[in-house]
Design a protein around this motif. Structure first.
Motif, PDB file in Angstrom:
ATOM      1  N   PHE A 197      -2.420  -9.776  11.964  1.00 47.65           N
ATOM      2  CA  PHE A 197      -2.239  -8.826  10.947  1.00 47.65           C
ATOM      3  C   PHE A 197      -1.340  -7.973  11.208  1.00 47.65           C
ATOM      4  O   PHE A 197      -0.964  -7.429  12.199  1.00 47.65           O
ATOM      5  CB  PHE A 197      -3.726  -8.110  10.608  1.00 47.65           C
ATOM      6  N   MET A 198      -0.438  -7.498  10.114  1.00 49.03           N
ATOM      7  CA  MET A 198       0.603  -6.486  10.344  1.00 49.03           C
ATOM      8  C   MET A 198       0.721  -5.613   9.304  1.00 49.03           C
ATOM      9  O   MET A 198       0.650  -5.869   8.022  1.00 49.03           O
ATOM     10  CB  MET A 198       1.911  -7.315  10.490  1.00 49.03           C
ATOM     11  N   LEU A 199       1.037  -4.504   9.692  1.00 46.62           N
ATOM     12  CA  LEU A 199       1.340  -3.289   8.755  1.00 46.62           C
ATOM     13  C   LEU A 199       2.662  -2.829   9.049  1.00 46.62           C
ATOM     14  O   LEU A 199       2.991  -2.470  10.103  1.00 46.62           O
ATOM     15  CB  LEU A 199       0.492  -2.071   9.237  1.00 46.62           C
ATOM     16  N   PHE A 200       3.317  -3.060   7.997  1.00 47.63           N
ATOM     17  CA  PHE A 200       4.879  -2.430   8.207  1.00 47.63           C
ATOM     18  C   PHE A 200       5.155  -1.255   7.443  1.00 47.63           C
ATOM     19  O   PHE A 200       4.339  -0.817   6.233  1.00 47.63           O
ATOM     20  CB  PHE A 200       5.819  -3.323   7.230  1.00 47.63           C
ATOM     21  N   THR A 201       5.635  -0.089   8.119  1.00 49.78           N
ATOM     22  CA  THR A 201       5.802   1.252   7.564  1.00 49.78           C
ATOM     23  C   THR A 201       6.958   1.939   8.407  1.00 49.78           C
ATOM     24  O   THR A 201       7.666   1.281   9.222  1.00 49.78           O
ATOM     25  CB  THR A 201       4.557   1.948   7.920  1.00 49.78           C
ATOM     26  N   ASP A 202       7.250   3.045   7.998  1.00 53.18           N
ATOM     27  CA  ASP A 202       8.440   3.415   8.865  1.00 53.18           C
ATOM     28  C   ASP A 202       7.838   4.196  10.104  1.00 53.18           C
ATOM     29  O   ASP A 202       6.723   4.758  10.257  1.00 53.18           O
ATOM     30  CB  ASP A 202       9.118   4.621   7.768  1.00 53.18           C
ATOM     31  N   VAL A 224       0.931  -1.235   0.017  1.00 53.53           N
ATOM     32  CA  VAL A 224       0.011   0.077   0.121  1.00 53.53           C
ATOM     33  C   VAL A 224       0.921   1.156  -0.052  1.00 53.53           C
ATOM     34  O   VAL A 224       2.273   1.124   0.152  1.00 53.53           O
ATOM     35  CB  VAL A 224      -0.862   0.130   1.094  1.00 53.53           C
ATOM     36  N   SER A 225       0.469   2.555   0.104  1.00 55.97           N
ATOM     37  CA  SER A 225       1.121   3.541  -0.528  1.00 55.97           C
ATOM     38  C   SER A 225       1.905   3.769   0.966  1.00 55.97           C
ATOM     39  O   SER A 225       3.121   4.235   0.856  1.00 55.97           O
ATOM     40  CB  SER A 225       0.175   4.940  -0.469  1.00 55.97           C
ATOM     41  N   GLU A 226       1.634   3.512   2.262  1.00 49.24           N
ATOM     42  CA  GLU A 226       2.252   3.765   3.444  1.00 49.24           C
ATOM     43  C   GLU A 226       3.257   2.520   3.837  1.00 49.24           C
ATOM     44  O   GLU A 226       3.890   2.817   4.886  1.00 49.24           O
ATOM     45  CB  GLU A 226       1.315   4.179   4.714  1.00 49.24           C
ATOM     46  N   GLY A 227       3.321   1.518   2.905  1.00 49.49           N
ATOM     47  CA  GLY A 227       4.286   0.333   3.375  1.00 49.49           C
ATOM     48  C   GLY A 227       3.712  -0.798   2.768  1.00 49.49           C
ATOM     49  O   GLY A 227       3.217  -0.981   1.826  1.00 49.49           O
ATOM     50  N   TRP A 228       3.447  -1.931   3.687  1.00 49.10           N
ATOM     51  CA  TRP A 228       2.797  -2.978   3.275  1.00 49.10           C
ATOM     52  C   TRP A 228       2.232  -3.915   4.394  1.00 49.10           C
ATOM     53  O   TRP A 228       2.647  -3.614   5.424  1.00 49.10           O
ATOM     54  CB  TRP A 228       3.859  -4.037   2.573  1.00 49.10           C
ATOM     55  N   TRP A 229       1.252  -4.673   3.912  1.00 51.65           N
ATOM     56  CA  TRP A 229       0.471  -5.614   5.083  1.00 51.65           C
ATOM     57  C   TRP A 229       1.015  -7.173   4.780  1.00 51.65           C
ATOM     58  O   TRP A 229       1.242  -7.490   3.682  1.00 51.65           O
ATOM     59  CB  TRP A 229      -0.921  -5.488   4.660  1.00 51.65           C
ATOM     60  N   TYR A 230       0.800  -7.600   6.061  1.00 50.56           N
ATOM     61  CA  TYR A 230       1.021  -9.054   6.024  1.00 50.56           C
ATOM     62  C   TYR A 230      -0.038  -9.602   6.888  1.00 50.56           C
ATOM     63  O   TYR A 230      -0.522  -9.290   8.001  1.00 50.56           O
ATOM     64  CB  TYR A 230       2.371  -9.517   6.403  1.00 50.56           C
ATOM     65  N   SER A 231      -0.502 -11.150   6.334  1.00 54.92           N
ATOM     66  CA  SER A 231      -1.542 -11.711   7.159  1.00 54.92           C
ATOM     67  C   SER A 231      -1.321 -13.216   7.242  1.00 54.92           C
ATOM     68  O   SER A 231      -0.965 -13.589   6.132  1.00 54.92           O
ATOM     69  CB  SER A 231      -2.832 -11.136   7.066  1.00 54.92           C
ATOM     70  N   ALA A 232      -1.590 -14.129   8.254  1.00 57.10           N
ATOM     71  CA  ALA A 232      -1.357 -15.350   8.331  1.00 57.10           C
ATOM     72  C   ALA A 232      -2.188 -16.098   9.409  1.00 57.10           C
ATOM     73  O   ALA A 232      -2.431 -15.296  10.422  1.00 57.10           O
ATOM     74  CB  ALA A 232      -0.041 -15.670   8.571  1.00 57.10           C
ATOM     75  N   GLN A 233      -3.049 -17.070   9.127  1.00 58.10           N
ATOM     76  CA  GLN A 233      -3.685 -17.694   9.942  1.00 58.10           C
ATOM     77  C   GLN A 233      -2.814 -18.279  11.116  1.00 58.10           C
ATOM     78  O   GLN A 233      -1.699 -18.896  10.801  1.00 58.10           O
ATOM     79  CB  GLN A 233      -4.645 -18.712   9.418  1.00 58.10           C
ATOM     80  N   LEU A 234      -3.288 -18.442  12.440  1.00 53.07           N
ATOM     81  CA  LEU A 234      -2.479 -18.991  13.493  1.00 53.07           C
ATOM     82  C   LEU A 234      -3.352 -20.193  14.064  1.00 53.07           C
ATOM     83  O   LEU A 234      -4.297 -20.264  14.091  1.00 53.07           O
ATOM     84  CB  LEU A 234      -2.301 -17.870  14.641  1.00 53.07           C
ATOM     85  N   PRO A 235      -2.748 -21.000  14.830  1.00 55.49           N
ATOM     86  CA  PRO A 235      -3.253 -22.229  15.666  1.00 55.49           C
ATOM     87  C   PRO A 235      -4.113 -21.463  16.634  1.00 55.49           C
ATOM     88  O   PRO A 235      -4.188 -20.277  16.767  1.00 55.49           O
ATOM     89  CB  PRO A 235      -2.144 -22.815  16.339  1.00 55.49           C
TER      90      PRO A 235
END
Length: 352
Positions: free
Chosen positions: A209-214, A192-203
């Motif tokens: 959900f994670m948003l990576f930005t500065d 995305v414009s402000e960085g990038w997102w990540y997601s994964a299912q957990l037990p």
């Protein structure tokens, strides 16, 4: 030994099995969830080589069917896990995984001390460390120190090593409880414009959900609040679909460092930095646990005289870090849609 994460646990276990007296110093605090919840298939032979296959047997897991990303395009590109030479990966209960690794290190003969390093000196016999524990100070004398304290590099910096960062990246992390059906077992990355997102299912019916930005951009985004974090996620094309069947509650997201950074030297006379304490790779690489396990074993081999010299160890760590920076640069250049944003503009400078 400073730190009881995967890197420290492996060092303590390998040395303990060879009869070396090891003391693991750790503050014992419950670490905030910060990611590293998916193990690639390549981790299996590494854990097997360390005699730790039972750790996975005892850890709650889900299969990881592959990785997909909307990077440089609005459309998702899928890489099935079956394409890996080592097979599909696993989504793991990370606290349980780390606990079982620590138990393995203690069973190998290592001892543990709850506390934090407060001061360190050196004489002709070795290191003299002062550890704050239960309101008092304990003096520990040793010949070698393994700094496994993560990005803080507590010991290495105390003895003069300098840590340099290639960026200011942070991760804003929230774990949500499932409220509907979710059979998606792949990892998902979306820029995305402000960085990038990540997601994964957990037990245990959860999803991260994670948003990576500065770090300096985080303030303007408002993503420290759970309401704004979820609102930003729902503005995305793909992460929003994953959020639809999850409840976030009212707890604010956790903000953790996610920068690419390293020490100027990963080792010196009588000490080695291991795992993230030596060099932290960009999370895009998804190799954090593997790097911790590998560097832990290599660091132990330096002390055991198994053919790995101190300078070889330091050189290998820094070469691995440089390779990661070059790979990171290539991936960032693939994303050309957000050239006007500060996050992506800062990553237009190629690493050579």
């Amino acid at each position: 030994m400073l730190g009881a994460g995967p890197a420290g646990a492996v060092v303590a276990m390998v040395l303990g099995r060879r009869g070396v007296r090891v003391l693991v110093v750790d503050d014992g605090r419950q670490k905030a969830f910060s990611g590293g919840e998916t193990l690639p298939g390549a981790s299996r032979p590494i854990l097997g080589g360390l005699g730790l296959t039972d750790v996975l047997d005892r850890t709650p897991t889900l299969p990881c069917t592959g990785s997909r990303s909307a990077w440089g395009s609005d459309e998702l590109a899928m890489r099935p896990g079956i394409m890996s030479a080592y097979g599909a990966g696993l989504h793991i209960d990370r606290p349980a995984f780390d606990t079982h690794l620590r138990v393995a290190s203690l069973r190998s003969g290592a001892s543990a001390l709850k506390g934090r390093l407060s001061k360190v000196d050196r004489d002709d016999r070795g290191w003299i460390a002062c550890v704050g524990s239960d309101g008092g100070q304990i003096t520990v004398k040793c010949q070698w120190v393994f700094d496994c304290s993560g990005r803080r590099s507590i010991f290495a910096r105390a003895v003069g090593a300098v840590r340099r960062a290639a960026d200011k990246q942070v991760a804003v992390v929230a774990v949500a409880e499932r409220s509907g059906h979710d059979d998606d077992l792949a990892t998902t990355t979306e820029s995305v414009s402000e960085g990038w997102w990540y997601s994964a299912q957990l037990p245990r019916d959860r999803r991260v959900f994670m948003l990576f930005t500065d770090g300096d951009l985080l303030t303007n985004s408002g993503a420290r609040s759970i309401e704004r974090f979820v609102a930003l996620g729902r503005q995305t094309r793909h992460i929003s679909e994953l959020m639809a069947t999850y409840e976030f509650g009212r707890i604010p997201p956790t903000v953790v460092l996610a920068d690419s950074s390293s020490l100027d030297a990963a080792a010196g006379p009588g000490w080695l930095a291991v795992g993230d304490a030596a060099a932290s790779m960009d999370p895009l690489a998804s190799t954090g646990i593997i790097d911790a396990l590998k560097s832990g074993r290599m660091a132990a081999e330096v002390l055991l005289g198994s053919g790995v010299r101190l300078e070889d160890y330091s050189r290998a760590i820094l070469e691995r870090y440089s390779q990661n920076l070059r790979l990171r640069s290539r991936y960032h250049w693939m994303e050309k849609r957000w050239s006007g944003s500060d996050f992506w503009r800062r990553r237009r400078i190629p690493f050579v």
